[in-house]
Design a protein around this motif. Structure first.
Motif, PDB file in Angstrom:
ATOM      1  N   SER A  27       0.839  -1.201   0.000  1.00 44.08           N
ATOM      2  CA  SER A  27       0.000   0.000   0.000  1.00 44.08           C
ATOM      3  C   SER A  27       0.874   1.251   0.000  1.00 44.08           C
TER       4      SER A  27
ATOM      5  N   THR B  60       1.858   2.023  -3.532  1.00 39.81           N
ATOM      6  CA  THR B  60       0.703   2.596  -4.239  1.00 39.81           C
ATOM      7  C   THR B  60       0.544   4.069  -3.889  1.00 39.81           C
ATOM      8  N   LEU B  61       0.643   4.401  -2.593  1.00 44.63           N
ATOM      9  CA  LEU B  61       0.534   5.796  -2.170  1.00 44.63           C
ATOM     10  C   LEU B  61       1.687   6.636  -2.728  1.00 44.63           C
TER      11      LEU B  61
ATOM     12  N   GLN C 138       3.093   6.262  -5.541  1.00 45.15           N
ATOM     13  CA  GLN C 138       2.815   6.543  -6.955  1.00 45.15           C
ATOM     14  C   GLN C 138       1.657   7.522  -7.132  1.00 45.15           C
ATOM     15  N   THR C 139       0.643   7.417  -6.294  1.00 47.58           N
ATOM     16  CA  THR C 139      -0.569   8.237  -6.479  1.00 47.58           C
ATOM     17  C   THR C 139      -0.515   9.579  -5.758  1.00 47.58           C
ATOM     18  N   ASN C 140       0.439   9.742  -4.848  1.00 53.09           N
ATOM     19  CA  ASN C 140       0.593  11.014  -4.129  1.00 53.09           C
ATOM     20  C   ASN C 140       2.024  11.527  -4.282  1.00 53.09           C
TER      21      ASN C 140
ATOM     22  N   LYS D 248       7.626  11.434  -3.717  1.00 59.15           N
ATOM     23  CA  LYS D 248       8.217  11.154  -5.026  1.00 59.15           C
ATOM     24  C   LYS D 248       8.918  12.369  -5.620  1.00 59.15           C
TER      25      LYS D 248
END
Length: 288
Positions: free
Chosen positions: A159, A162-163, A165-167, A172
């Motif tokens: 998870s 995933t976070l 990549q999406t946030n 990042k």
């Protein structure tokens, strides 16, 4: 002519049987009933778990099933006069296992999401966790911005990844290279200790369990992030309103009598992790 009539009659019989089967399936799926009375009669609650999920539910060196959620479930079932029957399931099939009555509850670090709410009913959240950076004390990393120019480790499919990549605004954006992916957290932590990584993005519960129980030779520390936290709850069938109400009451009692705090100290090394800014502390209610 007789042969034709027999064929027509045979087709009608097949259609009638098919209609009966479909009608039965439709009725069962649309007229489901609350199972509390049958649970009371059997005095057992079948709980679906993944027994490799440290520190929520896993096997110790003696192959005994332990973990924060395992002990919470045992204590809650005792309050309700039920015996917990832990069923190891394929985690990707957990909602199917629940709705086909192979299990009665999902209780194993089960994160509340809008998608899951379409398939199950959740109790009130009882635990909150989040993603943190686990790094060496001497790394110079005290906030996500300090990861500039430093390699980051992540667990593939986690998870946290995933976070990440999406946030992108939370971590990042500060990196100058793609994160290094690992199949397990322990391998990433080892590379943090020997200096191959600046930090690993990791679930806070796992990080605190590791620090409390592994006693690493190289001092490590936890650095908070701004990723949105996860709230955990117990998942039950939507028709099981009584079970949901009973579990809410039992979990509230475990918060109130100090059981939850004791288990948090045991598995996370602290009764209230810093990431958990608003701890799950429901108001006391009367027994349902």
């Amino acid at each position: 002519m007789k042969r034709k009539n027999k064929l027509i009659i045979g087709n009608l019989v097949v259609l009638a049987l098919l209609g009966l089967v479909l009608g039965t399936v439709y009725y069962r799926f649309n007229h489901r009933t609350d199972s509390w009375k049958s649970l009371q009669n059997e005095k057992t609650l079948k709980i679906g778990i993944d027994d490799t999920f440290v520190p929520m539910g896993f096997r110790d060196k003696n192959n005994k099933l332990v973990g924060y959620d395992v002990e919470m479930a045992r204590a809650a079932c005792k309050k309700l006069g039920l015996k917990p029957d832990f069923q190891v399931i394929d985690w990707s099939m957990k909602e199917t296992e629940l709705n086909t009555h192979h299990i009665d509850a999902i209780w194993n670090g089960y994160t509340v999401t809008p998608e899951r709410k379409e398939h199950v009913a959740f109790t009130k959240p009882y635990h909150r966790t989040g993603q943190v950076l686990l790094t060496r004390d001497d790394s110079g990393v005290n906030q996500p911005q300090d990861m500039r120019g430093k390699p980051l480790g992540v667990q593939s499919g986690s998870s946290g990844f995933t976070l990440f990549q999406t946030n992108p605004q939370d971590l990042k954006q500060y990196l100058t290279s793609a994160p290094v992916q690992y199949d397990t957290f322990d391998k990433a932590i080892n590379d943090v200790q020997v200096g191959r990584l600046g930090a690993v993005l990791i679930d806070e519960d796992y990080a605190r369990y590791y620090l409390a129980h592994s006693h690493p030779k190289i001092p490590l520390k936890i650095v908070p992030t701004n990723f949105p936290p996860d709230e955990m709850a117990v998942g039950v069938r939507k028709e099981d309103k009584t079970l949901r109400k009973k579990l809410n009451w039992a979990i509230q009692e475990l918060h109130r009598n100090g059981t939850e705090q004791r288990l948090a100290r045991k598995y996370f090394g602290t009764p209230q992790p810093p990431q958990q800014k608003q701890p799950m502390q429901p108001q006391p209610t009367q027994k349902p």
